[in-house]
Design an enzyme around this catalytic site. Sequence first.
Site, PDB file in Angstrom:
ATOM      1  N   HIS A  74      -2.435   1.067  -5.559  1.00  9.23           N
ATOM      2  CA  HIS A  74      -3.329   0.451  -5.653  1.00  9.23           C
ATOM      3  C   HIS A  74      -4.330   1.666  -5.426  1.00  9.23           C
ATOM      4  O   HIS A  74      -3.922   2.366  -6.452  1.00  9.23           O
ATOM      5  CB  HIS A  74      -2.779   1.919  -3.907  1.00  9.23           C
ATOM      6  CG  HIS A  74      -1.867   3.081  -3.974  1.00  9.23           C
ATOM      7  ND1 HIS A  74      -0.880   3.229  -4.110  1.00  9.23           N
ATOM      8  CD2 HIS A  74      -2.131   3.851  -3.178  1.00  9.23           C
ATOM      9  CE1 HIS A  74      -0.418   4.100  -4.348  1.00  9.23           C
ATOM     10  NE2 HIS A  74      -1.377   4.996  -2.936  1.00  9.23           N
ATOM     11  N   HIS A 133      -5.141   5.051  -4.548  1.00  8.12           N
ATOM     12  CA  HIS A 133      -5.941   6.667  -5.010  1.00  8.12           C
ATOM     13  C   HIS A 133      -5.585   7.162  -6.090  1.00  8.12           C
ATOM     14  O   HIS A 133      -5.227   7.043  -6.832  1.00  8.12           O
ATOM     15  CB  HIS A 133      -4.186   7.168  -4.100  1.00  8.12           C
ATOM     16  CG  HIS A 133      -4.253   6.885  -2.233  1.00  8.12           C
ATOM     17  ND1 HIS A 133      -3.119   6.275  -1.881  1.00  8.12           N
ATOM     18  CD2 HIS A 133      -5.328   6.853  -1.465  1.00  8.12           C
ATOM     19  CE1 HIS A 133      -3.037   6.603  -0.543  1.00  8.12           C
ATOM     20  NE2 HIS A 133      -4.768   6.648  -0.254  1.00  8.12           N
ATOM     21  N   ASP A 150      -4.848   9.518  -7.724  1.00  5.20           N
ATOM     22  CA  ASP A 150      -3.199  10.168  -8.726  1.00  5.20           C
ATOM     23  C   ASP A 150      -2.566   8.776  -8.810  1.00  5.20           C
ATOM     24  O   ASP A 150      -1.552   9.008  -9.829  1.00  5.20           O
ATOM     25  CB  ASP A 150      -2.115  10.653  -6.952  1.00  5.20           C
ATOM     26  CG  ASP A 150      -1.396  10.568  -6.064  1.00  5.20           C
ATOM     27  OD1 ASP A 150      -2.223   9.340  -5.402  1.00  5.20           O
ATOM     28  OD2 ASP A 150      -0.616  10.194  -6.096  1.00  5.20           O
ATOM     29  N   HIS A 151      -3.052   7.605  -8.561  1.00  5.45           N
ATOM     30  CA  HIS A 151      -2.438   6.493  -9.380  1.00  5.45           C
ATOM     31  C   HIS A 151      -3.225   6.165  -9.803  1.00  5.45           C
ATOM     32  O   HIS A 151      -3.364   5.289 -11.425  1.00  5.45           O
ATOM     33  CB  HIS A 151      -1.791   5.273  -8.175  1.00  5.45           C
ATOM     34  CG  HIS A 151      -1.210   6.604  -7.439  1.00  5.45           C
ATOM     35  ND1 HIS A 151      -0.137   5.952  -7.712  1.00  5.45           N
ATOM     36  CD2 HIS A 151      -1.915   7.009  -6.587  1.00  5.45           C
ATOM     37  CE1 HIS A 151       1.112   6.146  -6.264  1.00  5.45           C
ATOM     38  NE2 HIS A 151       0.010   7.612  -6.511  1.00  5.45           N
ATOM     39  N   HIS A 186       1.242   1.976   3.015  1.00  6.98           N
ATOM     40  CA  HIS A 186       0.617   2.720   2.740  1.00  6.98           C
ATOM     41  C   HIS A 186      -1.193   3.063   2.267  1.00  6.98           C
ATOM     42  O   HIS A 186      -2.352   3.661   3.166  1.00  6.98           O
ATOM     43  CB  HIS A 186       0.699   3.210   1.554  1.00  6.98           C
ATOM     44  CG  HIS A 186       0.434   4.636   0.727  1.00  6.98           C
ATOM     45  ND1 HIS A 186       0.980   5.681   1.598  1.00  6.98           N
ATOM     46  CD2 HIS A 186      -0.253   5.038  -0.680  1.00  6.98           C
ATOM     47  CE1 HIS A 186       0.884   6.752   0.599  1.00  6.98           C
ATOM     48  NE2 HIS A 186      -0.588   6.275  -0.575  1.00  6.98           N
ATOM     49  N   ASP A 188       3.359   3.670  -3.674  1.00  4.40           N
ATOM     50  CA  ASP A 188       3.890   4.522  -2.421  1.00  4.40           C
ATOM     51  C   ASP A 188       3.989   3.855  -0.314  1.00  4.40           C
ATOM     52  O   ASP A 188       3.993   4.694  -0.010  1.00  4.40           O
ATOM     53  CB  ASP A 188       2.372   5.689  -2.271  1.00  4.40           C
ATOM     54  CG  ASP A 188       2.564   6.766  -3.320  1.00  4.40           C
ATOM     55  OD1 ASP A 188       2.683   7.177  -3.877  1.00  4.40           O
ATOM     56  OD2 ASP A 188       0.892   7.078  -3.363  1.00  4.40           O
ATOM     57  N   HIS A 225       6.425   8.687  -6.454  1.00  3.75           N
ATOM     58  CA  HIS A 225       6.818  10.683  -6.345  1.00  3.75           C
ATOM     59  C   HIS A 225       7.505  11.042  -6.270  1.00  3.75           C
ATOM     60  O   HIS A 225       8.945  10.256  -5.248  1.00  3.75           O
ATOM     61  CB  HIS A 225       5.936  10.853  -4.856  1.00  3.75           C
ATOM     62  CG  HIS A 225       4.433  10.145  -4.769  1.00  3.75           C
ATOM     63  ND1 HIS A 225       3.593  11.646  -5.703  1.00  3.75           N
ATOM     64  CD2 HIS A 225       3.514   9.704  -4.897  1.00  3.75           C
ATOM     65  CE1 HIS A 225       2.446  11.609  -5.418  1.00  3.75           C
ATOM     66  NE2 HIS A 225       1.957   9.985  -4.746  1.00  3.75           N
TER      67      HIS A 225
HETATM   68 FE    FE Z   1       0.220   9.206  -4.754  1.00  4.77          FE
HETATM   69 ZN    ZN Z   2      -0.915   6.670  -2.076  1.00  2.00          ZN
END
Ligand code: FE
Ligand code: ZN
Length: 256
Positions: free
Chosen positions: A52, A54, A56-57, A108, A130, A168
């Site tokens: 996805h 975001h 942090d990915h 998410h 996530d 995570h």
């Molecule tokens: Fe994340």
């Molecule tokens: Zn995420």
Amino acid sequence: MKLIPLPAFADNYIWMLHDGQNALVVDPGDAQPVAEALLREGVQLQGILVTHHHADHTGGVNVLRELSGASVYGPANEVMPEPITRLSEGDRVQLLGLDFDVMEVPGHTAGHIAYFCPDTGNTPLLFCGDTLFSGGCGRLFEGTAAQMQASLHRLASLPDTTRVCCTHEYTLSNLKFAMEVEPDNPQLAAYQSHCTALRADGLPTLPSSIEMERQINPFLRVDVPTIVASAQRFDAVGLAQNGAFATLRQWKNQYR
Ligand code: FE
Ligand code: ZN
């Protein structure tokens, strides 16, 4: 095949899978831990799978693509670092001689996808971003509770032995909440002790398994009477209007 969780940021894992020559990584939010692992393991990056949009990915995708020439795959309907191959439900990616089936699992984010490898020569493998966490699930940033519940139901229906690679390390805080919600679950108490010991040794609690998640994850167990009773205690009106899943998700959002 070697499966390695590379820690990144405060609590992310970038999953690496390699066969001794070629590697793939999932959701590289940061390029550096991946670049270091490629050197350490002596492998070439062949593919990058993204679940996805975001940061942090996705934050390390461009650097890693440039460094390695790896092919990048991601969801059909999210903003992605181009160029990438866009994937939808039922598509299949072949990397390292393995097949990865694409599942659309909104909740998410609206376009979130997961990658399921039914046969690794070992147990099946799931990269679920996530969506499903050990003992919990992702926050509902773009999707509805009903969408997330349906997505989790599909993931929970995968084979028991499936190794669940979440992005995570939220397990201990999820299990604290799970114990609040279902204090009479003996498997949950035992798993909490097990995971607490792993973290005390600085080890990841992941991958989990579908079998374990079905036994301990309250978000996969919203029909269990104890869990319904807990949701009722937290918010009887919300439970009556929106159901146990949405009520649990709401409760977890504010739980400390
Ligand atoms: Fe994340
Ligand atoms: Zn995420």
